[in-house]
Design an enzyme around this catalytic site. Structure first.
Site, short mmCIF file in Angstrom:
data_model
loop_
_atom_site.label_atom_id
_atom_site.label_comp_id
_atom_site.label_asym_id
_atom_site.label_seq_id
_atom_site.Cartn_x
_atom_site.Cartn_y
_atom_site.Cartn_z
N HIS A 75 0.84 -1.21 0.00
CA HIS A 75 0.00 0.00 0.00
C HIS A 75 0.86 1.25 0.00
O HIS A 75 1.96 1.26 0.60
CB HIS A 75 -0.95 0.01 1.20
CG HIS A 75 -0.28 0.01 2.55
ND1 HIS A 75 0.05 1.16 3.21
CD2 HIS A 75 0.14 -1.00 3.36
CE1 HIS A 75 0.62 0.87 4.37
NE2 HIS A 75 0.69 -0.45 4.49
N ASP A 77 -0.76 4.23 0.87
CA ASP A 77 -1.35 5.16 1.83
C ASP A 77 -0.61 5.05 3.16
O ASP A 77 0.05 4.04 3.44
CB ASP A 77 -2.87 4.92 2.01
CG ASP A 77 -3.20 3.53 2.56
OD1 ASP A 77 -2.53 2.56 2.17
OD2 ASP A 77 -4.12 3.43 3.39
N ASP A 108 6.47 1.81 6.90
CA ASP A 108 5.15 1.19 6.63
C ASP A 108 4.40 2.02 5.60
O ASP A 108 3.68 2.94 5.98
CB ASP A 108 4.37 1.08 7.94
CG ASP A 108 3.00 0.44 7.74
OD1 ASP A 108 2.77 -0.17 6.70
OD2 ASP A 108 2.17 0.59 8.64
N GLU A 142 -5.25 0.83 2.78
CA GLU A 142 -4.92 -0.24 3.71
C GLU A 142 -5.01 0.24 5.15
O GLU A 142 -5.43 -0.50 6.04
CB GLU A 142 -3.50 -0.76 3.44
CG GLU A 142 -3.19 -2.12 4.07
CD GLU A 142 -2.71 -2.04 5.51
OE1 GLU A 142 -2.74 -3.07 6.20
OE2 GLU A 142 -2.30 -0.95 5.95
N GLU A 171 4.74 -5.89 3.90
CA GLU A 171 4.60 -5.18 5.19
C GLU A 171 5.85 -5.43 6.05
O GLU A 171 6.50 -6.47 5.92
CB GLU A 171 3.38 -5.71 5.95
CG GLU A 171 2.05 -5.30 5.37
CD GLU A 171 1.66 -3.86 5.68
OE1 GLU A 171 2.42 -3.16 6.39
OE2 GLU A 171 0.61 -3.43 5.18
N HIS A 356 4.10 3.83 12.22
CA HIS A 356 3.04 4.70 12.76
C HIS A 356 3.56 5.68 13.82
O HIS A 356 2.78 6.44 14.40
CB HIS A 356 1.85 3.88 13.32
CG HIS A 356 1.13 3.08 12.30
ND1 HIS A 356 -0.17 2.63 12.46
CD2 HIS A 356 1.49 2.64 11.08
CE1 HIS A 356 -0.54 1.94 11.39
NE2 HIS A 356 0.46 1.94 10.55
ZN LIG Z 1 1.33 -1.27 6.34
#
Ligand SMILES: [Zn+2]
Length: 383
Positions: A75, A77, A108, A142, A171, A356
């Site tokens: 992904h 995003d 990520d 995602e 990932e 994150h």
């Molecule tokens: Zn991810």
């Protein structure tokens, strides 16, 4: 014809980070990928799904039409940067300092997407006449709803003859060293909201009431008394946690009319969400409850058993990183749960130490070794 595309993932990751693609925004991120894949001989299809106020852009790209068909999935995003003042640099600047790339998505998983593309370019430069075909499924949905992304693209792929023979999700799966962990499955997750209705009354006259708390406790007791299973070859035991219990009553002398509970079950491959939901119904019926049960599954459990695909992945990782990977099924859910409905899927990527977080980062050396691994995976699978 193959035109030279950078086999260094770092500038690609920087270009991606400079697109502030917080879900569902794309901000040019998929264009960056598409512009690199087209010169490598990929046919690119953009697939836009979702309602007017939540448009999601996705990319499916394929090179070759024969089998075996290997699909790399990920992904573009990202989650929001959060507290901007806490970041050392602009989270969308893609700064490299002291050998580390900083920015939202560095880990990520824009770093992973960049490693896919760089690894592919490197592989194709040496193996332009490889067998089979290679595709990429890159979604922009995602991190948030995960409704108009991978799941919808897979439906389109199924309708158009593009279901791969095996898929690798990039990932960040490594724990402490690049190469130490491949995920070959994930637990499923089931949420349940239970409302038991009784008859309100005075606690001095319980015969005239029907206490919904007693019935709910009686229903939950057997579910909590014993483990739902003892685990399986690659999974820990299933866990059931009561995450809410609420009667909204402040009077000690009143039997309330309603009692509510919430549960979360993280389940292994011994169970399906349907069977677990039926088990909850059976427990509630056995306790004589008059009840309402709403169960929602955010992902079924899945397992890709060790075999030729996982073995090839392990060999490629060991060759490029020097680390023998462990096979793991821990963590939450991922888009691999959608892919598992169609074909064998595994997940392998960077060390997820900062995903994150504020000052999300990826060592540039690690990104380059990851690109090397993705190149070697293709060499293992397609020669
Ligand atoms: Zn991810």
């Amino acid at each position: 014809m193959i035109r030279a595309v950078s086999t260094d993932p770092v500038p690609i990751a920087q270009a991606l980070i400079r697109c502030p693609s917080v879900t569902p925004a794309d901000e040019g991120a998929l264009d960056v990928v598409q512009r690199l894949l087209e010169p490598l001989g990929f046919d690119c299809t953009r697939l836009v799904f979702g309602p007017e106020d939540y448009r999601v852009d996705n990319l499916f790209a394929r090179r070759g039409g024969e089998g075996p068909h290997v699909c790399y999935c990920g992904h573009t995003d990202v989650v929001p940067p959060g507290n901007l003042a806490a970041w050392t640099d602009d989270p969308f600047a893609g700064v490299v300092r002291d050998g580390v790339l900083y920015g939202r998505g560095a880990c990520d998983m824009k770093g992973g997407i960049a490693a896919f593309v760089a690894g592919l370019a490197d592989y194709l430069a040496v193996h332009p006449g490889h067998r089979g075909s290679i595709s990429l499924l890159i979604t922009g949905d995602e991190e948030a709803r995960s409704v108009d992304g991978t799941a919808r693209v897979l439906e389109w792929m199924a309708a158009n003859g593009h279901i791969p023979d095996m898929a690798l999700v990039g990932e960040p799966t490594s724990r402490s060293t690049l190469g130490d962990t491949i995920k070959i499955g994930r637990r499923g997750s089931l949420n349940a909201h239970i409302t038991v209705t009784g008859v309100q009354g005075h606690s001095a006259y319980p015969a005239k009431a029907d206490n919904p708390i007693h019935r709910l406790v009686a229903a939950l007791g057997p579910l909590l008394a014993a483990p739902l299973d003892n685990g399986s070859d690659f999974f820990p035991p299933t866990t059931l946690q009561v995450t809410g219990f609420d009667v909204g009553n402040t009077a000690t002398n009143v039997i309330p009319a309603v009692a509510k509970a919430m549960l979360n079950i993280r389940f292994n491959n011994h169970h399906t969400s349907a069977a677990l939901t039926e088990r909850l119904h059976a427990a509630l019926r056995a306790a004589g409850c008059s009840y309402d049960l709403v169960a929602e599954c955010s992902g079924e459990s899945f397992l890709t058993r060790p075999g030729p695909f996982v073995d090839a992945l392990s060999r490629a990782i060991e060759r490029s990183t020097g680390v023998v990977p462990a096979l793991d099924t821990g963590g939450g859910t991922s888009d691999a749960r959608f892919i598992a409905r169609y074909c064998p899927v595994a997940e392998f990527g960077a060390v997820g130490a900062t995903l994150h977080q504020v000052n999300e980062s990826a060592p540039v050396d690690e990104l380059r070794r990851l690109a090397g691994t993705y190149r070697e995976v293709l060499a293992e699978l397609l020669g």
